[in-house]
Design a protein around this motif. Sequence first.
Motif, short mmCIF file in Angstrom:
data_model
loop_
_atom_site.label_atom_id
_atom_site.label_comp_id
_atom_site.label_asym_id
_atom_site.label_seq_id
_atom_site.Cartn_x
_atom_site.Cartn_y
_atom_site.Cartn_z
N ASP A 198 -62.71 -18.38 20.92
CA ASP A 198 -61.94 -16.50 20.36
C ASP A 198 -60.84 -17.23 20.74
N MET A 199 -60.26 -15.76 20.18
CA MET A 199 -58.73 -15.30 19.67
C MET A 199 -57.97 -14.74 20.90
N ASP A 200 -56.87 -14.79 21.02
CA ASP A 200 -55.77 -14.19 21.49
C ASP A 200 -55.98 -12.75 21.38
N GLY A 201 -55.94 -12.31 22.14
CA GLY A 201 -55.92 -10.46 21.96
C GLY A 201 -56.63 -10.11 22.26
N LEU A 202 -57.18 -8.76 23.33
CA LEU A 202 -58.08 -7.80 22.93
C LEU A 202 -58.42 -6.62 22.18
N VAL A 203 -59.62 -6.36 21.91
CA VAL A 203 -59.81 -6.02 21.03
C VAL A 203 -60.16 -4.49 21.06
N CYS A 204 -60.40 -3.51 20.64
CA CYS A 204 -60.56 -2.09 20.34
C CYS A 204 -60.22 -1.35 18.91
N PRO A 205 -61.55 -0.56 18.71
CA PRO A 205 -60.94 0.30 17.57
C PRO A 205 -60.10 0.76 17.10
N SER A 206 -59.93 0.78 16.00
CA SER A 206 -58.37 1.78 15.98
C SER A 206 -58.18 2.44 16.77
N LEU A 207 -59.03 3.91 16.70
CA LEU A 207 -58.63 4.83 17.78
C LEU A 207 -59.80 6.31 17.38
N ASP A 208 -60.23 6.62 18.84
CA ASP A 208 -60.83 7.27 18.42
C ASP A 208 -60.87 9.10 17.80
N VAL A 209 -61.20 8.49 16.65
CA VAL A 209 -61.05 10.35 16.23
C VAL A 209 -62.09 11.23 16.23
N ASP A 210 -61.34 12.13 17.60
CA ASP A 210 -62.05 13.58 17.50
C ASP A 210 -61.81 14.70 16.17
N VAL A 211 -63.58 14.26 15.68
CA VAL A 211 -63.16 15.36 14.23
C VAL A 211 -62.78 16.93 14.46
N GLU A 212 -63.44 17.44 16.01
CA GLU A 212 -63.50 18.85 16.05
C GLU A 212 -61.30 19.14 15.93
N LEU A 455 -67.83 -8.94 28.97
CA LEU A 455 -66.23 -9.19 28.64
C LEU A 455 -66.18 -10.10 27.60
N LEU A 456 -67.56 -10.73 27.48
CA LEU A 456 -67.31 -11.86 25.73
C LEU A 456 -67.01 -11.09 24.44
N TYR A 457 -67.28 -9.42 24.78
CA TYR A 457 -67.00 -9.03 23.72
C TYR A 457 -65.26 -8.28 23.06
N SER A 458 -63.95 -8.30 24.98
CA SER A 458 -62.84 -8.14 24.83
C SER A 458 -62.15 -9.10 23.60
N HIS A 459 -62.54 -10.25 23.56
CA HIS A 459 -61.33 -10.79 22.37
C HIS A 459 -63.00 -11.26 21.26
N ALA A 460 -62.01 -11.44 19.42
CA ALA A 460 -62.78 -11.74 18.57
C ALA A 460 -62.92 -12.61 19.33
N ARG A 461 -63.98 -13.41 17.69
CA ARG A 461 -63.84 -14.09 17.60
C ARG A 461 -63.94 -15.23 16.54
N ARG A 462 -64.02 -16.59 15.98
CA ARG A 462 -63.49 -17.06 14.76
C ARG A 462 -64.98 -18.40 14.92
N HIS A 463 -64.96 -19.09 13.21
CA HIS A 463 -64.93 -20.64 12.69
C HIS A 463 -63.88 -20.67 12.85
N GLY A 464 -63.61 -22.16 13.76
CA GLY A 464 -63.17 -23.35 13.96
C GLY A 464 -61.63 -23.08 14.77
N CYS A 465 -60.87 -24.17 14.50
CA CYS A 465 -59.75 -23.51 15.51
C CYS A 465 -58.68 -22.76 14.62
N THR A 466 -57.83 -21.71 15.39
CA THR A 466 -57.38 -20.72 14.79
C THR A 466 -56.46 -21.96 14.33
N LEU A 467 -55.69 -20.24 13.24
CA LEU A 467 -54.01 -20.93 12.29
C LEU A 467 -53.37 -21.87 12.79
#
Length: 568
Positions: A198-212, A455-467
């Motif tokens: 798991d990567m540090d940081g809680l993720v969320c979409p860029s912005l919730d765009v309301d078209v109208e 809760l698993l989806y609150s963090h991004a995941r990657r292969h191998g250790c972080t930089l």
Amino acid sequence: MTNLYGFDFLKSEHNTTDPTSTQTAEQIPSSTLTDEVDADADAEDEPPTREKVDTEKQFDVIKFLQNHRSAGCLPPSIIYKSVGVDLSEGGRDENVRKLLMNNPRIRKEEIPDPENPSLTIYTFGYQAKFNNVRNRTGLIAQINRAKNGVRLSDLLDSYDGIEADINQLITSGDIIAVLNTDDKDKILFPRGEPFLVDMDGLVCPSLDVDVEELAKKYLPMLQQQHDAAMYGHAHEQAPHEGIPESAGIPPGLDQAYLNEARERAEKEKEQSLYFMQTDVNPKRQIRRGEAICIGGQWFRVSSAVREGEPLSKQPAKAQAPLSVTSRKDMSKKNEVEGYIRDFDEDTVPLDHSLKEGTLKNLQAAKEALKTLHTVALQGRGSSGKQKGAGAQLLSSNANATNPEALAAAFASTASSATFRRRPTGNRNSAAAHLDAKKVAEQIEAAKLAASDPNLLYSHARRHGCTLDVRDLYLATRDEIPVADKEVELYNMMLKYKLLEPDEPMKRPRMSKKNSTLDENGKPKKRRYYERKGQRMTNTHLDGTEIGQALMAAAEKQQQGKSVGDGGM
């Protein structure tokens, strides 16, 4: 061309077969003659149709069967209607039928003739090299069986959409792809057990765009641009004589501007699905081109420099690596040309857009975190300070603790903090029973909140250790004990629970078979053979010490004895 007497109206084209007709030359339309002449000219210009040879017909049939391989074996009647090749027994294209019967890429099945069940006919279907690969599951199973790898080109004809599945498996790291530099083909290998963090940081979409809502913001801007184009900057200054203070838009343009505003809002919403927000700097944890999992969907951190093209179609210097990780950053030339999506301290650019299911997973993770915060605040009172399991669950930093153990510890902490028993001697047993029941409910609610799989989806995941972890290792690897202190290193790894008590510290090295020894471990005897007609060429050494040494070595070779360096 005129006739013998020069009367053009007596041409045969001008005469009608109807004896009652009284048409004159002026009454005959000129277009009729022109069309007839053009038709004759076109007929003369058309090249004569060439009959296809048998191999061309075979290619057409194979291509048709490959495009319809999901339909199985097809009868000759359907093939004839689609391709125009008669594959019936004794038919016009009997030679083509024989070629297909001997082709290993064609599957043949003998079935009763629908028109005459007493007879049988052959049906034809496409036979892929890996006929057992018919979907994504079969594809992964085939690659896992091929320990020495399987060529990508051998799999592409297995089923429709297999190339997209292979690209997704490479992106997600489920398989390993290696480029063969000789023929530019990819070799696919099984991944084995992946190492995901798991990567540090809680993720969320860029912005919730309301078209109208966004379209309403764009509409005044478009109207202002219209006013500037029609009246210059008069509406921004003091109104001039003859120009109204608020330059209006013709009523017919209102809907057009509204449609344009909606198009801009839709485009902005679409572009927002290519970004992911995080509250911890992602550039210290992952590079451009590496694989990242967000909301259960795998992506590559975008390295595109050209708009509207996937990473596979980008220039070579901007293409993501086949591996899920990379040892160095991408070419500096990409920064000069400019990436189309920014990668900064709180934004991760993605190579393709978020799917609807991914957005639902992220929303579910957000709700699960909200519930967890509510339970945690009830347990800690108004201070809101968390320690232990609660601090780990609610922190933006990732942790490697077992989720079940963490949920149990959090439930125990939350319940004990909320319902700590106070010394009250006058309390009756009924009140104590209610308190115990309430404590049990609180423990169950906390455990459910902490063990929510979303809760698993609150963090991004990657292969191998972080930089940052990798850089930390490279900076401190000189401090690691050398090989003669492996026991000390082993004890340290046991102390910090990096190894289980019965787990070996490292795997034994694979033993390389010694080709100079036989099965019993004895040196192999070298055997030397003389070619037929072989003769001595260095005759100038006859009678010398070197010549005598060479002759002695040759005799030993004939006897099958070793002469060290072979007498050379």
